[in-house]
Design an enzyme around this catalytic site. Structure first.
Site, mmCIF file in Angstrom:
data_model
loop_
_atom_site.group_PDB
_atom_site.id
_atom_site.type_symbol
_atom_site.label_atom_id
_atom_site.label_comp_id
_atom_site.label_asym_id
_atom_site.label_seq_id
_atom_site.Cartn_x
_atom_site.Cartn_y
_atom_site.Cartn_z
ATOM 1 C CB SER A 192 -0.968 -0.053 1.178
ATOM 2 O OG SER A 192 -1.990 0.894 1.057
ATOM 3 C CD GLU A 320 -5.427 -4.164 -3.744
ATOM 4 O OE1 GLU A 320 -5.493 -3.844 -2.538
ATOM 5 O OE2 GLU A 320 -4.380 -4.579 -4.270
ATOM 6 C CG HIS A 414 -5.767 -2.405 0.513
ATOM 7 N ND1 HIS A 414 -4.801 -2.354 -0.463
ATOM 8 C CD2 HIS A 414 -5.339 -1.564 1.503
ATOM 9 C CE1 HIS A 414 -3.841 -1.530 -0.095
ATOM 10 N NE2 HIS A 414 -4.136 -1.044 1.101
#
Length: 511
Positions: A192, A320, A414
């Site tokens: 990320s 995600e 995610h």
């Protein structure tokens, strides 16, 4: 204060360039925590580039993680029992053997958290399994976050959080041999915002030569133009009733700057007219393409060959955005109005292109798809393709295995890759994905696969599947039964073909 260690353990001492540190023997490894790689960025050093750590006399106990940088609260909640203080810039080392002759490969982890939260002392980043399974040295680090590290402040260098990461990598170069690592075989890896940081480091002249391999997990495409960063910096300072200058903001305690960011974030979605695509992210921080620290966008830098000698693993998770929908209480219930707004804001070919490409898809599914594609999926894939264009080699993966929680409704969302990679199913965000239950044999097998692939790449440059090319487009699909197959998101890939990720602009200047 010296914290007594286990009576049965040997406590090895390693001498760094600025002083000796004492670690602890734990589970067949030696672990050193909270080693300063730079001076505390306070006082005259507030909002400045990191300064080298001062030397100390005697032996410093490296038993406890350093204090986390000032930050927003995350899913894991407050820092709790972690140390408090301003010595934010520290590293931690897990090593099988602190012997200078060992020369093991080194992996350096950069955590995520939207550039506004996270710290290396989180239990979810316990690197013991990676170090032990891979027989290598792992380093984790803190860097400045939020306004301290990324906001535009007049009189301060841009991208201070990235400069902290470079300083930590310089510490690795200068010291890791004493811990049994090889400074000539360093792999950076991050997820990320950590993956966005890895992408930025690939493009930064100051980071050149500090690592030879890189792993970027879910690369965000959000990089700011100087104009957008300046406007957001002004808005952040205004929340505290101040100007965005070193003099004004330096008079505030760091916690007050955190509060300013927390006050601005929920107002951002209402300012699409001014901040464009950045507004709905509710994150007023990102690396800035300032022309100096970060000269150009990573995609453009890689396509020009800036990091052609650095081997790359890059990929993303299939679903995600579902994590963020769940956090907003909107998982599975996005209606037509919000889907239309997202398609108009983010789809490169406009709303009609996505609807034609995914006929029969629900409003909710179209929303999830375009959000995932824009924020992580296509930036990750395009990073690989840019690296190829610049003469580099890249291996691509996609995680498609669904998180067990919520009866699988989160999908391969995610950050699911983080507990899988570290094997920390019962810590931090792993608790959300696995409901605190014992991981299944399937989850354990996939976790082993992540670690074996990542550590093999750190050792040899080969994660165990073919390098990506633009003819076959083979990627590693990570699921209950991992397979090598053509990139699964071909429909999205075609929609975004030819799109260039550019710095997010300031789109309006109205009041």
């Amino acid at each position: 204060m010296t914290i007594p260690g286990p009576v049965e353990s040997v406590e090895p001492v390693v001498r760094t360039a600025v002083g000796a540190v004492r670690g602890r023997a734990e589970d067949g490894l030696t672990v050193f925590r909270g080693i300063p790689f730079a001076e505390p960025p306070v006082g005259e050093g507030r909002f400045a580039a990191p300064r080298p750590a001062r030397a100390w006399d005697g032996i410093r106990d490296a038993y406890a993680f350093g204090p986390p940088p000032p930050q927003d609260l995350g899913i894991a909640g407050p820092a709790g029992a972690l140390p408090q203080g301003d010595d934010w810039l520290t590293v931690n080392v897990w090593t099988p053997e602190p012997d200078p002759a060992a020369r093991r490969p080194v992996m350096v982890w950069i955590h995520g958290g939207a550039y506004k939260l996270g710290h290396s002392g989180s239990p979810g980043y316990d690197a013991r399994r990676i170090a032990a399974d891979g027989d290598l040295v792992v380093v984790t680090l803190n860097y400045r976050l939020g306004m301290e590290g990324f906001a535009h402040i007049e009189g301060a260098p841009a991208n201070r959080g990235l400069l902290d990461q470079v300083a930590a990598l310089e510490w690795v170069r200068d010291n890791i041999a004493a811990f049994g690592g090889d400074p000539g075989r360093v792999t950076v890896f991050g997820e990320s915002a950590g993956a966005g940081s890895v992408a930025a480091l690939l493009a930064m002249p100051s980071a050149a030569g500090l690592f030879g391999r890189a792993v970027a997990q879910s690369v965000p495409g959000t990089f700011f133009s100087p104009e957008l960063a300046r406007d957001l910096g002004t808005a952040l300072a205004a929340e505290a009733g101040l100007r965005p200058t070193v003099a004004d903001l330096g008079a505030l305690a760091p916690e007050q700057l955190v509060k300013a960011g927390q006050a601005l974030a929920p107002k951002m979605p209402g300012r699409v007219d001014r901040w464009g695509q950045a507004a709905p992210t509710v994150t007023p921080y990102a690396p800035v393409v300032d022309g100096e620290v970060l000269p150009v966008m990573p995609w453009r830098a890689l396509a020009a060959g800036a990091a052609r000698d650095v081997d790359l693993v890059v990929g993303h998770n299939r679903d995600e955005n579902r994590l963020f929908s769940m956090m907003a209480g909107k998982l599975g219930v996005i209606g037509e109005e919000r889907a239309r707004a997202a398609l108009r804001l983010y789809a490169p070919g406009g709303e009609a292109a996505y609807r034609a490409a995914f006929p029969g898809a629900s409003a909710n599914d179209l929303y999830e798809r375009v959000q995932t594609d824009w924020l992580f999926g296509m930036p990750s894939l395009h990073l690989a393709e840019a690296h190829l264009a610049g003469g580099g080699r890249a291996h691509v993966y996609q995680l498609t295995w669904p998180a067990p929680a919520a009866d699988g409704a989160l999908g391969a969302c995610h950050a699911l890759d983080v507990p899988l990679l570290f094997g920390t199913f019962g810590a931090d965000i792993g608790l959300l994905f696995f409901d605190g239950a014992e991981p299944s044999p399937q989850a354990l097998a996939l976790s082993d696969r992540f670690r074996s692939s990542w550590t093999a790449f750190a050792r040899t440059g080969d994660p165990g599947w073919p390098a990506y090319d633009t003819e076959r487009r083979l990627v590693q699909v990570l699921d209950a039964e991992p397979v090598v197959a053509p990139y699964p998101g071909e429909t999205s890939r075609r929609l975004w073909e030819g799109h260039e990720f550019t710095p997010l602009p300031l789109v309006g200047r109205g009041a």
